[in-house]
Design a protein around this motif. Structure first.
Motif, PDB file in Angstrom:
ATOM      1  N   ILE A 108       0.856  -1.194   0.000  1.00 30.16           N
ATOM      2  CA  ILE A 108       0.000   0.000   0.000  1.00 30.16           C
ATOM      3  C   ILE A 108       0.885   1.236   0.000  1.00 30.16           C
ATOM      4  CG2 ILE A 108      -1.997  -1.052   1.140  1.00 30.16           C
ATOM      5  CD1 ILE A 108      -1.083   0.323   3.737  1.00 30.16           C
ATOM      6  N   GLY A 109       0.264   2.380  -0.308  1.00 28.97           N
ATOM      7  CA  GLY A 109       1.009   3.629  -0.354  1.00 28.97           C
ATOM      8  C   GLY A 109       0.224   4.746   0.286  1.00 28.97           C
ATOM      9  N   PRO A 110       0.734   5.967   0.221  1.00 29.69           N
ATOM     10  CA  PRO A 110       0.056   7.119   0.823  1.00 29.69           C
ATOM     11  C   PRO A 110      -1.377   7.255   0.318  1.00 29.69           C
ATOM     12  CG  PRO A 110       2.270   7.715   0.088  1.00 29.69           C
ATOM     13  CD  PRO A 110       2.016   6.333  -0.431  1.00 29.69           C
ATOM     14  N   GLY A 111      -2.272   7.647   1.228  1.00 29.40           N
ATOM     15  CA  GLY A 111      -3.673   7.811   0.859  1.00 29.40           C
ATOM     16  C   GLY A 111      -4.452   6.519   0.771  1.00 29.40           C
ATOM     17  N   ALA A 112      -3.884   5.427   1.277  1.00 25.15           N
ATOM     18  CA  ALA A 112      -4.569   4.131   1.232  1.00 25.15           C
ATOM     19  C   ALA A 112      -5.854   4.174   2.055  1.00 25.15           C
ATOM     20  CB  ALA A 112      -3.657   3.035   1.756  1.00 25.15           C
ATOM     21  N   GLY A 113      -6.778   3.287   1.710  1.00 23.97           N
ATOM     22  CA  GLY A 113      -8.023   3.170   2.455  1.00 23.97           C
ATOM     23  C   GLY A 113      -8.171   1.779   3.042  1.00 23.97           C
ATOM     24  N   ILE A 114      -9.142   1.642   3.926  1.00 20.19           N
ATOM     25  CA  ILE A 114      -9.420   0.315   4.500  1.00 20.19           C
ATOM     26  C   ILE A 114      -9.796  -0.667   3.386  1.00 20.19           C
ATOM     27  CG2 ILE A 114     -10.956  -0.988   6.014  1.00 20.19           C
ATOM     28  CD1 ILE A 114      -8.974   0.710   7.534  1.00 20.19           C
ATOM     29  N   GLY A 115     -10.452  -0.173   2.349  1.00 20.40           N
ATOM     30  CA  GLY A 115     -10.808  -1.034   1.226  1.00 20.40           C
ATOM     31  C   GLY A 115      -9.601  -1.638   0.542  1.00 20.40           C
ATOM     32  N   ASP A 116      -8.473  -0.902   0.521  1.00 24.36           N
ATOM     33  CA  ASP A 116      -7.250  -1.438  -0.076  1.00 24.36           C
ATOM     34  C   ASP A 116      -6.724  -2.623   0.740  1.00 24.36           C
ATOM     35  OD1 ASP A 116      -7.050   0.498  -2.200  1.00 24.36           O
ATOM     36  OD2 ASP A 116      -6.474   1.951  -0.677  1.00 24.36           O
ATOM     37  N   LEU A 117      -6.785  -2.493   2.059  1.00 23.52           N
ATOM     38  CA  LEU A 117      -6.363  -3.607   2.913  1.00 23.52           C
ATOM     39  C   LEU A 117      -7.318  -4.791   2.764  1.00 23.52           C
ATOM     40  CD1 LEU A 117      -5.415  -1.603   6.134  1.00 23.52           C
ATOM     41  CD2 LEU A 117      -3.838  -2.706   4.536  1.00 23.52           C
ATOM     42  N   ALA A 118      -8.610  -4.498   2.667  1.00 20.64           N
ATOM     43  CA  ALA A 118      -9.594  -5.573   2.482  1.00 20.64           C
ATOM     44  C   ALA A 118      -9.342  -6.317   1.179  1.00 20.64           C
ATOM     45  CB  ALA A 118     -11.006  -5.003   2.516  1.00 20.64           C
ATOM     46  N   ASP A 119      -8.986  -5.594   0.134  1.00 24.39           N
ATOM     47  CA  ASP A 119      -8.689  -6.238  -1.147  1.00 24.39           C
ATOM     48  C   ASP A 119      -7.473  -7.163  -1.032  1.00 24.39           C
ATOM     49  OD1 ASP A 119     -10.811  -4.977  -2.364  1.00 24.39           O
ATOM     50  OD2 ASP A 119      -9.600  -3.385  -3.273  1.00 24.39           O
ATOM     51  N   LEU A 120      -6.486  -6.759  -0.233  1.00 25.38           N
ATOM     52  CA  LEU A 120      -5.317  -7.605  -0.026  1.00 25.38           C
ATOM     53  C   LEU A 120      -5.698  -8.885   0.718  1.00 25.38           C
ATOM     54  CD1 LEU A 120      -2.684  -4.894   0.967  1.00 25.38           C
ATOM     55  CD2 LEU A 120      -2.672  -6.269  -1.121  1.00 25.38           C
ATOM     56  N   VAL A 121      -6.616  -8.769   1.671  1.00 31.83           N
ATOM     57  CA  VAL A 121      -7.083  -9.950   2.394  1.00 31.83           C
ATOM     58  C   VAL A 121      -7.826 -10.891   1.445  1.00 31.83           C
ATOM     59  CG1 VAL A 121      -8.647 -10.773   4.209  1.00 31.83           C
ATOM     60  CG2 VAL A 121      -7.149  -8.811   4.631  1.00 31.83           C
ATOM     61  N   LEU A 122      -8.662 -10.333   0.582  1.00 24.66           N
ATOM     62  CA  LEU A 122      -9.390 -11.170  -0.376  1.00 24.66           C
ATOM     63  C   LEU A 122      -8.430 -11.851  -1.354  1.00 24.66           C
ATOM     64  CD1 LEU A 122     -12.528  -8.970  -1.185  1.00 24.66           C
ATOM     65  CD2 LEU A 122     -12.378 -10.975   0.314  1.00 24.66           C
ATOM     66  N   ALA A 123      -7.403 -11.124  -1.780  1.00 20.39           N
ATOM     67  CA  ALA A 123      -6.410 -11.732  -2.676  1.00 20.39           C
ATOM     68  C   ALA A 123      -5.689 -12.890  -1.981  1.00 20.39           C
ATOM     69  CB  ALA A 123      -5.399 -10.677  -3.130  1.00 20.39           C
ATOM     70  N   LEU A 124      -5.395 -12.725  -0.700  1.00 18.41           N
ATOM     71  CA  LEU A 124      -4.775 -13.808   0.065  1.00 18.41           C
ATOM     72  C   LEU A 124      -5.717 -15.003   0.161  1.00 18.41           C
ATOM     73  CD1 LEU A 124      -2.599 -14.990   1.936  1.00 18.41           C
ATOM     74  CD2 LEU A 124      -3.665 -13.727   3.823  1.00 18.41           C
ATOM     75  N   ALA A 125      -6.977 -14.737   0.487  1.00 21.85           N
ATOM     76  CA  ALA A 125      -7.956 -15.829   0.577  1.00 21.85           C
ATOM     77  C   ALA A 125      -8.077 -16.559  -0.755  1.00 21.85           C
ATOM     78  CB  ALA A 125      -9.308 -15.277   1.024  1.00 21.85           C
ATOM     79  N   ASP A 126      -8.139 -15.797  -1.843  1.00 18.67           N
ATOM     80  CA  ASP A 126      -8.244 -16.417  -3.173  1.00 18.67           C
ATOM     81  C   ASP A 126      -7.043 -17.305  -3.460  1.00 18.67           C
ATOM     82  OD1 ASP A 126     -10.638 -15.095  -3.568  1.00 18.67           O
ATOM     83  OD2 ASP A 126      -9.759 -13.485  -4.769  1.00 18.67           O
ATOM     84  N   SER A 127      -5.862 -16.836  -3.085  1.00 17.66           N
ATOM     85  CA  SER A 127      -4.650 -17.617  -3.356  1.00 17.66           C
ATOM     86  C   SER A 127      -4.635 -18.928  -2.586  1.00 17.66           C
ATOM     87  CB  SER A 127      -3.407 -16.799  -2.988  1.00 17.66           C
ATOM     88  OG  SER A 127      -3.231 -16.718  -1.580  1.00 17.66           O
ATOM     89  N   LEU A 128      -5.366 -18.975  -1.463  1.00 12.19           N
ATOM     90  CA  LEU A 128      -5.427 -20.183  -0.639  1.00 12.19           C
ATOM     91  C   LEU A 128      -6.654 -21.034  -0.959  1.00 12.19           C
ATOM     92  CD1 LEU A 128      -4.450 -18.548   2.785  1.00 12.19           C
ATOM     93  CD2 LEU A 128      -2.988 -19.955   1.321  1.00 12.19           C
ATOM     94  N   GLY A 129      -7.414 -20.617  -1.969  1.00 12.46           N
ATOM     95  CA  GLY A 129      -8.605 -21.366  -2.344  1.00 12.46           C
ATOM     96  C   GLY A 129      -9.750 -21.224  -1.366  1.00 12.46           C
TER      97      GLY A 129
END
Length: 372
Positions: free
Chosen positions: A61-82
């Motif tokens: 993430i970078g400056p001006g990030a939102g909670i939605g950006d972190l949530a998207d990272l969590v979803l990407a992690l979940a997807d990678s784990l099936g």
């Protein structure tokens, strides 16, 4: 090019229901060290690190990030784990991520626990100031006040304080940007996942009133307040947090009782309940929670398969009264009289002919009652 993912630690059986655990700002997934191993008995637990914290890359993430950006990272992690659908628990910033997921991705969140967190974090000013301070000075001065912000006087967790010191300043500041912009109060009523709020009674960062505000807005939500706990209640009072999370995510005796009735029948369970005394109450609760709430609900084996295994074990140990009960359960679970007979014949080979002889006699009485 491979997508970069949040650093994470997974524990528990892959076949178990998934549970994702989110950290507080300034900590790593070590925040959950006293709780996650216990939760992994019944869940596939995945703990993740914030960008720039623990083992996660700072540039996620970078400056001006939102909670939605972190949530998207969590979803990407979940997807990678099936993992398609999961239970979620998060502390502070991690809890805000959970609220965002429950509002914006309800199809992914089966159950939610929000710990020492808020639907807003007292406006943007203090977080903007903290972000500017960290970008200018680094982490050292902020780390000096970590214990006071996180714990009641006299308590500390050196590993977490070190994690705070080691956090990347730019990534930490970006997380502050996300907290500054976060306010989901107007959307709380849309949350449909079963929701638990856990407050630390002595938490100065997100006092119990913040959790109460969420509980009042989310339909059907429950609130637990932990005496003696400050902001990182998961680390300071792990037993109390674990008890609350188990009851919420496991369904405890309630789910076990439902399965028990489905397998053994209402008449049998009603009789067992009627015979219950103060002396036997804890044993009955143990059966409901462990045997029926955890073992019989594990989807790895079907109920038919579990019935066949149970019949064999009961014959092997000569528990013929229990055997009769489980012959009825086997019929309820779909086994035919012929299949039950085949199971008992198998026991003649491995458990002995006399044991099988007694088992056939007990089973025949049950099946004759059924025919009558």
């Amino acid at each position: 090019m491979t997508e970069k993912l949040l650093n994470h630690h997974a524990e528990g059986p892959d076949s178990a229901p998934p549970l994702i655990l989110g950290p507080s700002l300034g900590t790593s997934y070590a925040l959950w060290d006293k709780v996650a191993p216990e939760l992994s008995i019944t869940h596939r637990v995945v703990r993740w690190d914030l960008p720039g914290h623990g083992g996660s890359a700072a540039d996620l993430i970078g400056p001006g990030a939102g909670i939605g950006d972190l949530a998207d990272l969590v979803l990407a992690l979940a997807d990678s784990l099936g993992i398609e659908r999961f239970a979620y628990a998060g502390v502070s910033l991690g809890g805000a991520v959970g609220l965002h997921l429950a509002v914006h991705h309800p199809e992914r969140v089966s159950s939610l626990a929000v710990i020492c967190s808020s639907s807003h974090f007292n406006g943007s000013k203090s977080w903007e100031e903290r972000a500017a301070q960290v970008r200018a000075e680094g982490m050292d001065r902020l780390v000096e006040s970590a214990d006071a912000r996180w714990f009641t006087p006299g308590f500390t967790v050196p590993r977490l304080v070190q994690d705070h010191r080691d956090a990347d300043p730019e990534a930490y500041a970006a997380c502050c940007d996300a907290l500054a912009a976060f306010d989901i109060r107007e959307r709380l009523a849309e949350i449909s996942a079963p929701t638990l709020l856990v407050a630390g009674r002595d938490d100065p960062a997100t006092p119990p009133a913040h959790l109460r505000e969420i509980a009042d807005a989310v339909p059907g939500a429950a609130l637990v307040e932990i005496p003696g706990a400050s902001h990182l209640a998961v680390a300071q009072c792990p037993e109390a947090v674990l008890t609350a999370l188990r009851a919420h995510f496991d369904g405890g005796a309630k789910r076990g009782m439902e399965v028990r009735r489905e397998v053994l029948g209402d008449a049998h369970v009603d009789r067992a309940q009627a015979r219950q005394s103060p002396f036997t109450a804890r044993f009955q609760d143990f059966i409901s929670r462990y045997a029926w709430g955890e073992i019989w609900t594990d989807p790895t084996l079907s109920r038919r398969e579990r019935s066949m295994i149970t019949l064999t074990a009961l014959v092997a140990h000569g528990h013929y009264d229990e055997l009769a009960m489980h012959v009825r359960a086997a019929r309820r679970n779909g086994l035919t009289p012929e299949e039950i007979g085949a199971v008992l014949l198998q026991t003649a080979v491995y458990c002995g002919v006399p044991a099988a002889n007694s088992a056939f006699a007990a089973a025949q009485r049950v099946l004759a009652e059924e025919e009558g």
